[in-house]
Design a protein around this motif. Structure first.
Motif, PDB file in Angstrom:
ATOM      1  N   PRO A 184     -16.446 -23.783   5.792  1.00  0.00           N
ATOM      2  CA  PRO A 184     -17.199 -23.701   7.055  1.00  0.00           C
ATOM      3  C   PRO A 184     -16.899 -22.395   7.779  1.00  0.00           C
ATOM      4  O   PRO A 184     -15.759 -21.934   7.808  1.00  0.00           O
ATOM      5  CB  PRO A 184     -16.705 -24.920   7.841  1.00  0.00           C
ATOM      6  N   ARG A 185     -17.928 -21.826   8.387  1.00  0.00           N
ATOM      7  CA  ARG A 185     -17.762 -20.522   9.036  1.00  0.00           C
ATOM      8  C   ARG A 185     -16.757 -20.590  10.179  1.00  0.00           C
ATOM      9  O   ARG A 185     -15.958 -19.673  10.365  1.00  0.00           O
ATOM     10  CB  ARG A 185     -19.114 -20.026   9.545  1.00  0.00           C
ATOM     11  N   ASN A 186     -16.786 -21.674  10.942  1.00  0.00           N
ATOM     12  CA  ASN A 186     -15.846 -21.754  12.069  1.00  0.00           C
ATOM     13  C   ASN A 186     -14.405 -21.860  11.570  1.00  0.00           C
ATOM     14  O   ASN A 186     -13.475 -21.289  12.149  1.00  0.00           O
ATOM     15  CB  ASN A 186     -16.179 -22.936  12.978  1.00  0.00           C
ATOM     16  N   VAL A 187     -14.185 -22.559  10.466  1.00  0.00           N
ATOM     17  CA  VAL A 187     -12.846 -22.655   9.875  1.00  0.00           C
ATOM     18  C   VAL A 187     -12.391 -21.273   9.404  1.00  0.00           C
ATOM     19  O   VAL A 187     -11.241 -20.872   9.607  1.00  0.00           O
ATOM     20  CB  VAL A 187     -12.842 -23.659   8.698  1.00  0.00           C
ATOM     21  N   SER A 188     -13.297 -20.549   8.792  1.00  0.00           N
ATOM     22  CA  SER A 188     -12.980 -19.199   8.326  1.00  0.00           C
ATOM     23  C   SER A 188     -12.587 -18.289   9.482  1.00  0.00           C
ATOM     24  O   SER A 188     -11.613 -17.529   9.400  1.00  0.00           O
ATOM     25  CB  SER A 188     -14.190 -18.617   7.587  1.00  0.00           C
ATOM     26  N   GLN A 189     -13.317 -18.383  10.596  1.00  0.00           N
ATOM     27  CA  GLN A 189     -13.010 -17.548  11.755  1.00  0.00           C
ATOM     28  C   GLN A 189     -11.646 -17.886  12.341  1.00  0.00           C
ATOM     29  O   GLN A 189     -10.876 -16.997  12.725  1.00  0.00           O
ATOM     30  CB  GLN A 189     -14.103 -17.718  12.811  1.00  0.00           C
ATOM     31  N   VAL A 190     -11.326 -19.169  12.392  1.00  0.00           N
ATOM     32  CA  VAL A 190     -10.037 -19.580  12.952  1.00  0.00           C
ATOM     33  C   VAL A 190      -8.896 -19.090  12.068  1.00  0.00           C
ATOM     34  O   VAL A 190      -7.868 -18.610  12.568  1.00  0.00           O
ATOM     35  CB  VAL A 190      -9.991 -21.112  13.111  1.00  0.00           C
ATOM     36  N   ILE A 191      -9.049 -19.194  10.761  1.00  0.00           N
ATOM     37  CA  ILE A 191      -8.002 -18.720   9.841  1.00  0.00           C
ATOM     38  C   ILE A 191      -7.770 -17.226  10.027  1.00  0.00           C
ATOM     39  O   ILE A 191      -6.620 -16.762  10.049  1.00  0.00           O
ATOM     40  CB  ILE A 191      -8.383 -19.056   8.390  1.00  0.00           C
ATOM     41  N   MET A 192      -8.830 -16.452  10.173  1.00  0.00           N
ATOM     42  CA  MET A 192      -8.668 -15.018  10.363  1.00  0.00           C
ATOM     43  C   MET A 192      -7.999 -14.710  11.706  1.00  0.00           C
ATOM     44  O   MET A 192      -7.210 -13.768  11.813  1.00  0.00           O
ATOM     45  CB  MET A 192     -10.027 -14.318  10.280  1.00  0.00           C
ATOM     46  N   ARG A 193      -8.306 -15.507  12.727  1.00  0.00           N
ATOM     47  CA  ARG A 193      -7.616 -15.323  14.007  1.00  0.00           C
ATOM     48  C   ARG A 193      -6.141 -15.667  13.875  1.00  0.00           C
ATOM     49  O   ARG A 193      -5.276 -15.036  14.480  1.00  0.00           O
ATOM     50  CB  ARG A 193      -8.250 -16.196  15.096  1.00  0.00           C
ATOM     51  N   GLY A 194      -5.841 -16.680  13.094  1.00  0.00           N
ATOM     52  CA  GLY A 194      -4.447 -17.051  12.878  1.00  0.00           C
ATOM     53  C   GLY A 194      -3.685 -16.032  12.062  1.00  0.00           C
ATOM     54  O   GLY A 194      -2.448 -16.047  12.040  1.00  0.00           O
ATOM     55  N   MET A 195      -4.408 -15.139  11.379  1.00  0.00           N
ATOM     56  CA  MET A 195      -3.777 -14.095  10.583  1.00  0.00           C
ATOM     57  C   MET A 195      -3.962 -12.717  11.212  1.00  0.00           C
ATOM     58  O   MET A 195      -3.876 -11.701  10.515  1.00  0.00           O
ATOM     59  CB  MET A 195      -4.341 -14.104   9.155  1.00  0.00           C
TER      60      MET A 195
END
Length: 629
Positions: free
Chosen positions: A286-297
């Motif tokens: 999911p795009r929102n999951v992808s965005q959150v992971i990148m923010r967490g990194m």
């Protein structure tokens, strides 16, 4: 135990008559590393030590057996690398005299960490401390024996990756445990597929806790960093670490699980951040999951999601509009974007973002705006002011007025000289500016290398690309062979990362006492000489002498106890026995410095003995021995 006994390889009971365990294949007489505890050692009168399972610079982990309740356990021994050594043949640890304070300080941190873990026994997704005790001049922590496999191996058994549906079913309880662990003040700093285990029930369990010194580069102990999962601040010994450090690690694990690819390590990303978002590599994410992971990194901790609670909240938001957009100043999705955004200002959230077009200078009803009506007169006024200022300066220079008064012929010389001095100062002060710049960087203060092992530090620093050591060797009665005696950049002074530092390494004492060889084999004696730094100063020679066992040292060309000068050209010669397998010959050749042995009588009398010195037990030379009847 009757006719059964423990296998120190797996701590299962096996028949006493069996030498090799039928469960794990461990042999009773298998060799072990003498730097660690011998299998069979009993601690605290209740824990039997088995084989060593692993180690890092903090200490070693053994499989163990709790004899009181009859179960397997894991036992962690505090044994910091370079600060202590094992007493040969014993379980006791001997601390280096010059590093007692450091040893105690790190042991206190080790103890406090395990005390905190012991208070979290009710958390089911970490491996807590069950017991903590001191013995053998160190501290031991006992953990529950974990049945399961590493997450990295679990992924291999599942096509290398999992779906978001599988992750969302498996990870929430694990996230809750992480959040509670952080609330207790414990930060792991090594969350990775190698420290997360999957149990037989499919539950996740976090292991591999260590003191912070081991999880950060360029500290007192060699670091154990899980590249790709370690946060950028772990590569900087003065950077702040916290819950956001573990957020980076868990997001990197999610990245690996959902994409099947290990993330690029943080130092490489700092140079060129080309890490693709998870949904770009796997469209099913999911795009929102992808965005959150990148923010967490995010590479900058202040831009990163700060807590696991915040991470969970954003991960399970099902609308992309609910995902906060990362600030434009520090975007790390790709390098060109980061460079472009550095010059942009942050737009306040309340300020609407509009695309400029030809109608922006007009009101809604089409009339010309107030700004448009006054901007042309303002521009004209500014231009006129500039023109008048230039004219005034030129007129003043011709009239020798103000600061331009004086001899016009000398003015250009003074100006040229001043400009040259300024240029010289820039060139001369450039190194100072560089030094000032590097002192701001966390890895630019020189550590204290005095007394440290040269080869260990060289390998540690050069693997990180931080310091390159170049050695010259000198004899020393104060430092052991291989220890650093002096360094070109003194401890605490600034330097540029990647510089080559000159160090002076000890060759040991200039002279050593020749050890006793009696009763030792050549191999044993050579090992003793090598430890004394004599490896390049001795030669060996095989001789036949049946008074000695094959391989046993017979004699030296120097006296035992003499001082051997390592600065000269002396050579120590070692004679050792090398006897043929056949019966001894009629005469035996001994070492050149030893008279011929007389213990072996000849098989027959000599036919022509010297007339001047006949043997006392033989008849006169004129009377040959009578033939046998």
């Amino acid at each position: 135990m009757g006719e059964k006994k423990l296998c120190y390889g797996c701590m299962e009971m096996k028949p006493e008559a069996e030498r090799v365990c039928q469960f794990c294949g461990h042999a009773e007489d298998a060799p072990y590393d003498l730097n660690y505890m011998a299998p069979g050692t009993v601690l605290n009168e209740r824990y039997a030590i088995g084989i060593k399972l692993g180690h890092n610079s903090e200490g070693a982990t053994y499989i163990g057996y709790n004899k009181s309740i009859g179960c397997k356990v894991l036992i962690r021994e505090y044994m910091p690398q370079g600060l202590c050594v094992r007493v040969r043949g014993k379980a006791t640890i001997s601390v280096n005299p010059n590093q007692v304070v450091q040893y105690k300080a790190l042991m206190a941190e080790f103890t406090e960490l395990n005390k905190a873990l012991a208070q979290m026994r009710n958390l089911s997704h970490i491996n807590p401390t069950l017991d903590l005790f001191a013995a053998n001049n160190t501290t031991y922590a006992v953990y529950e024996y974990l049945e399961g496999i590493k997450l990295v191996d679990f992924l291999k058994d599942n096509a290398g990756e999992l779906t978001w549906r599988q992750v969302s079913a498996m990870f929430p309880p694990f996230f809750t445990t992480l959040s509670l662990m952080h609330n207790s003040g414990v930060v792991h700093r090594a969350i990775s597929p190698d420290t997360v285990y999957v149990t037989e029930k499919g539950e996740l369990r976090l292991c591999g806790f260590s003191i912070s010194t081991v999880r950060t580069v360029h500290t007192e102990l060699p670091c154990e960093i899980f590249h790709g999962y370690a946060a950028p601040e772990q590569y900087n010994p003065t950077a702040r670490q916290g819950t956001w450090t573990d957020v980076y690690g868990i997001c990197a694990v999610l990245y690996r699980i959902l994409t099947g690819c290990k993330p690029t390590d943080a130092p490489s990303r700092m140079e060129n951040d080309n890490l693709c978002a998870p949904h770009e590599m796997n469209p099913s994410v999911p795009r929102n999951v992808s965005q959150v992971i990148m923010r967490g990194m995010s590479l900058f901790s202040e831009d990163r999601i700060q807590t696991v609670t915040e991470l969970v909240t954003q991960l399970f938001e099902h609308t992309e509009d609910a995902i906060p957009v990362p600030p434009p100043v520090r975007s790390h999705v790709n390098q060109p974007q980061r460079q472009r955004n550095v010059t942009q200002r942050r737009v306040p959230e309340e300020e609407p973002r509009r695309r400029h077009n030809d109608y922006d200078d007009y009101d809604v009803d089409g009339r010309e705006s107030v700004i448009d009506r006054i901007k042309i007169p303002i521009i004209i006024g500014v231009l006129l002011t500039c023109v008048l200022l230039v004219v005034a300066i030129v007129a003043a220079s011709h009239l020798n007025m103000g600061p331009f008064s004086g001899n016009n012929s000398s003015r250009p010389i003074e100006t040229t000289s001043s400009f040259a001095e300024t240029m010289d100062n820039i060139v001369t002060e450039a190194p100072s500016e560089t030094e000032t710049e590097t002192t701001i960087q966390a890895d630019s203060n020189m550590p204290d290398l005095i007394g440290k092992d040269f080869e260990t530090k060289k390998a540690q620093f050069e693997s990180d690309g931080w310091i390159f050591l170049e050695a010259t060797y000198e004899f020393s009665d104060e430092f052991k062979a291989g220890q650093i005696m002096d360094q070109s950049v003194k401890p605490g002074e600034p330097f540029a990362s990647g510089d080559t530092i000159q160090v002076v390494v000890s060759k040991g004492p200039a002279s050593v006492e020749i050890p006793d060889y009696k009763g030792k084999t050549l191999k044993q004696y050579e090992a003793e000489l090598d430890a004394l730094g004599l490896s390049e100063f001795y030669v060996t020679e095989a001789v036949t002498n049946y008074d000695y066992e094959n391989g046993e040292v017979i004699e030296l060309n120097k006296e035992v106890g003499d001082k051997f000068d390592l600065t000269g050209t002396e050579t120590l010669k070692i004679y050792y026995a090398s006897n043929p397998e056949t019966e001894p010959p009629t005469t035996t050749t001994a070492a050149p410095t030893t008279p011929a042995p007389t213990t072996e009588p000849p098989t027959q009398a000599p036919t022509d003995p010297p007339a001047t010195d006949p043997p006392a037990t033989e008849p006169p030379a004129t009377d040959p021995p009578a033939p046998a009847e």
